[in-house]
Design an enzyme around this catalytic site. Structure first.
Site, PDB file in Angstrom:
ATOM      1  N   ASP A 368      27.244  29.040  24.370  1.00  0.00           N
ATOM      2  CA  ASP A 368      26.186  30.073  24.151  1.00  0.00           C
ATOM      3  C   ASP A 368      26.830  31.462  24.134  1.00  0.00           C
ATOM      4  OD1 ASP A 368      23.815  28.604  23.849  1.00  0.00           O
ATOM      5  OD2 ASP A 368      23.882  28.239  26.009  1.00  0.00           O
ATOM      6  N   THR A 369      26.311  32.246  23.361  1.00  0.00           N
ATOM      7  CA  THR A 369      27.015  33.427  22.899  1.00  0.00           C
ATOM      8  C   THR A 369      26.040  34.558  22.610  1.00  0.00           C
ATOM      9  OG1 THR A 369      28.563  31.918  21.843  1.00  0.00           O
ATOM     10  CG2 THR A 369      28.592  34.170  21.059  1.00  0.00           C
ATOM     11  N   ILE A 370      26.551  35.769  22.511  1.00  0.00           N
ATOM     12  CA  ILE A 370      25.769  36.867  21.934  1.00  0.00           C
ATOM     13  C   ILE A 370      26.520  37.405  20.731  1.00  0.00           C
ATOM     14  CG2 ILE A 370      24.596  37.508  24.075  1.00  0.00           C
ATOM     15  CD1 ILE A 370      27.283  39.815  22.714  1.00  0.00           C
ATOM     16  N   MET A 450      25.066  33.307  16.508  1.00  0.00           N
ATOM     17  CA  MET A 450      25.573  32.721  17.748  1.00  0.00           C
ATOM     18  C   MET A 450      25.171  31.253  17.845  1.00  0.00           C
ATOM     19  SD  MET A 450      22.888  34.860  20.111  1.00  0.00           S
ATOM     20  CE  MET A 450      22.661  36.183  18.941  1.00  0.00           C
TER      21      MET A 450
END
Length: 559
Positions: A368-370, A450
């Site tokens: 999980d990312t931004i 993302m």
């Protein structure tokens, strides 16, 4: 009668926004358009911080650093200074793209022998073993020193203030807090850092992180060495030793980021840019190179023919991804070969128009990312992505620092001879990828999506949506997405039985039925389709268009 009407209404809204006056029926809103600057991030407070920096004379790179720091506070479920960072910068002065790889390396004292002694064939998801050096802070300073115009004290000031005074939590982040507590809530420091009255904060509740405020203040006043060679690094080293980990002060002190040359492939007249491995960006280019050999517009987007072609192209690219993508310091990675048009033509021969492949092999070379993007009045643009991996990361929360260390080391393979095989001081395979598009050597679009292995698939779909299917910037992100899962992975897992295809609502039943006839396995999933932000520059009218992900809490805003 009332229940029936309600049910029909809800179903219609979930699949399409039929009340749209203009544009595609699935689009959630119009694009945002502004002249002087634009920011698109996954949290409104971060977007506002970016705009404040722009309005106060900062440039796009300044604003991106400030927004990323803010996201580490308001969205710790996806990012933070315990993770890594990648960026592509369009510098208006030199009229050139610059790539930054700010990913960290594995601990020098952790060797393959340890995993063998423990009888492990995979690196654990959580705990001390998947922790690698966090590269984000060094990435900030690399960007700031080369392109920034504001001091780090000024850029971190808004986040420090919000961390001390608190902010109301959004519904989605509250949900992810709860999910992450189930994963890492029993590790030391989670309750003290991320709970309110021993419970994860709920929607609308004011959340504070004074420990992170203190850490940001040390970085703002002491520079990058305060993080990598000062008390913060010593705290991290001591904590990891207590937890049975290997990341040390020496590993922190030895870290460095690298400027890298972005790589590109031309898709129907548009140059699409990605960063080279250890990330997976070139998978998007490989997919596009195969898709360019087909008349996608003629197929139509809601057709089994298009979905099938896309999925089969993705399978081919991801087998190469599993075999070749790794740290280039340890391997001779054939990037030019993999993204060549000639190679795409050879790979395309493996695609059957009528039958889904159950297995494909990687080509042969003879998480999980931004995501955020900012543009300024001078024409500078930045595409930046930053992540902990697996939501909040490893669960290792160094004492009183206010953030979680990443678990990106989980992506290493433990198979001898694999390109991505674990080694000390090595950067793991990375899923997070920023993207950029130019046309005729001029900046056009900065974007990212993302979401782990979703990212190159969605990069390719955004490009296809706009170029082949004529969608605007917002429509391209809102359009229902295709996700194929189950390909071979960089950790050494093999694709079995062709994997499965997940389609968002908006694809017709006819398309789904015909895909099953071709041998595709369809499976519904929730929340796996990524999160999109984008900025497009209109050189004719000299304005920026902004778009933000309708599946997340994002906001695009300009002035």
């Amino acid at each position: 009668m009332g229940l029936t009407i309600c049910a029909v209404s809800v179903c219609s809204i979930s699949a399409h926004a039929f009340d749209r006056i203009t544009g595609e029926p699935f689009a959630t809103r119009s694009e945002v358009i502004a002249q002087n600057g634009m920011a698109a991030t996954s949290q409104p407070l971060a977007t506002q911080v970016a705009l404040d920096v722009l309005k106060n004379g900062g440039n796009a790179i300044d604003a991106a650093i400030a927004a990323n720091a803010m996201l580490g506070l308001v969205e710790p479920t996806g990012c933070g200074i315990g993770g890594d960072l990648f960026a592509i910068v369009w510098d208006a002065e030199t009229k050139k793209l610059y790539g930054l790889n700010a990913s960290g390396r594995s601990p020098q004292s952790l060797t393959m022998a340890h995993f063998k002694e423990k009888g492990l064939d995979k690196i654990p998801k959580f705990g001390p073993l998947p922790v690698s050096v966090p590269g984000a802070v060094d990435g900030w300073f690399m960007l700031n020193e080369r392109f920034g115009s504001k001091s780090m004290q000024e850029l971190l000031s808004p986040s420090i203030k919000y961390a001390r005074e608190g902010f109301p939590l959004s519904e989605l982040i509250a949900y992810y807090f709860e999910r992450n507590q189930l994963r890492i809530g029993d590790y030391p420091g989670f309750a003290e850092t991320f709970t309110v009255n021993a419970k994860t904060p709920k929607k609308g509740e004011i959340f504070k992180n004074p420990a992170l405020a203190n850490t940001y203040e040390k970085i703002a006043t002491g520079g990058r060495d305060a993080f990598y060679k000062g008390d913060i690094a010593r705290t991290i080293g001591a904590f990891m030793k207590e937890q049975g980990g290997f990341l040390s002060y020496e590993d922190m002190a030895a870290h460095y980021s690298e400027w890298v040359e972005p790589v590109s492939s031309n898709y129907r007249g548009y140059d699409v840019w990605e960063l080279p491995p250890n990330g997976q960006g070139i998978a998007a280019l490989q997919i596009l190179n195969v898709l360019e050999l087909y008349d996608l517009e003629g197929m139509g987007r809601d057709s089994a023919e298009f979905v099938h072609t896309f999925v089969e192209a993705k399978k081919l690219a991801f087998e190469d991804r599993a075999k070749f993508y790794a740290d280039p310091d340890f391997n001779n990675i054939p990037v030019d070969f993999l993204i060549s048009k000639e190679y795409a033509k050879e790979r395309q021969k493996l695609i059957s128009p009528e039958q889904a492949a159950k297995r494909v092999d990687a080509g042969k070379n003879e998480g999980d990312t931004i995501y955020l993007t900012v543009a300024d009045s001078a024409g500078n643009m930045i595409s930046l992505i930053q992540s902990n991996y697996r939501g909040m990361g490893s669960g290792m929360i160094p004492t009183d620092l206010g953030f979680v260390l990443q678990n990106r080391g989980e992506m290493f393979a433990l198979q001898e001879g694999h390109f991505n095989m674990y080694a000390p001081g090595k950067r793991p395979f990375h899923t997070i990828i920023p993207a950029f598009v130019t046309r005729n050597n001029e900046p056009l679009m900065s974007f990212g999506v993302m979401g782990g292995g979703t990212q190159p698939q969605m990069h390719a779909q955004i490009i296809v949506n706009m170029i082949d299917f004529g969608m605007n910037l917002q429509e391209a992100g809102d359009a229902p997405r295709i996700l194929h899962s189950g390909s071979s992975t960089p950790e050494g897992d093999l694709m079995t039985d062709g994997g499965y295809v997940s389609l968002e609502s908006g694809f017709s039943y006819k398309t789904r039925r015909e895909l099953m006839k071709k041998g595709h396995v369809l499976r519904d999933v929730s929340g796996a389709f990524g999160g999109y932000q984008a900025i497009l520059y209109d050189s004719k009218n000299q304005v920026y268009y902004g778009a933000s992900e309708s599946r997340k809490d994002g906001q695009a805003a300009g002035f």
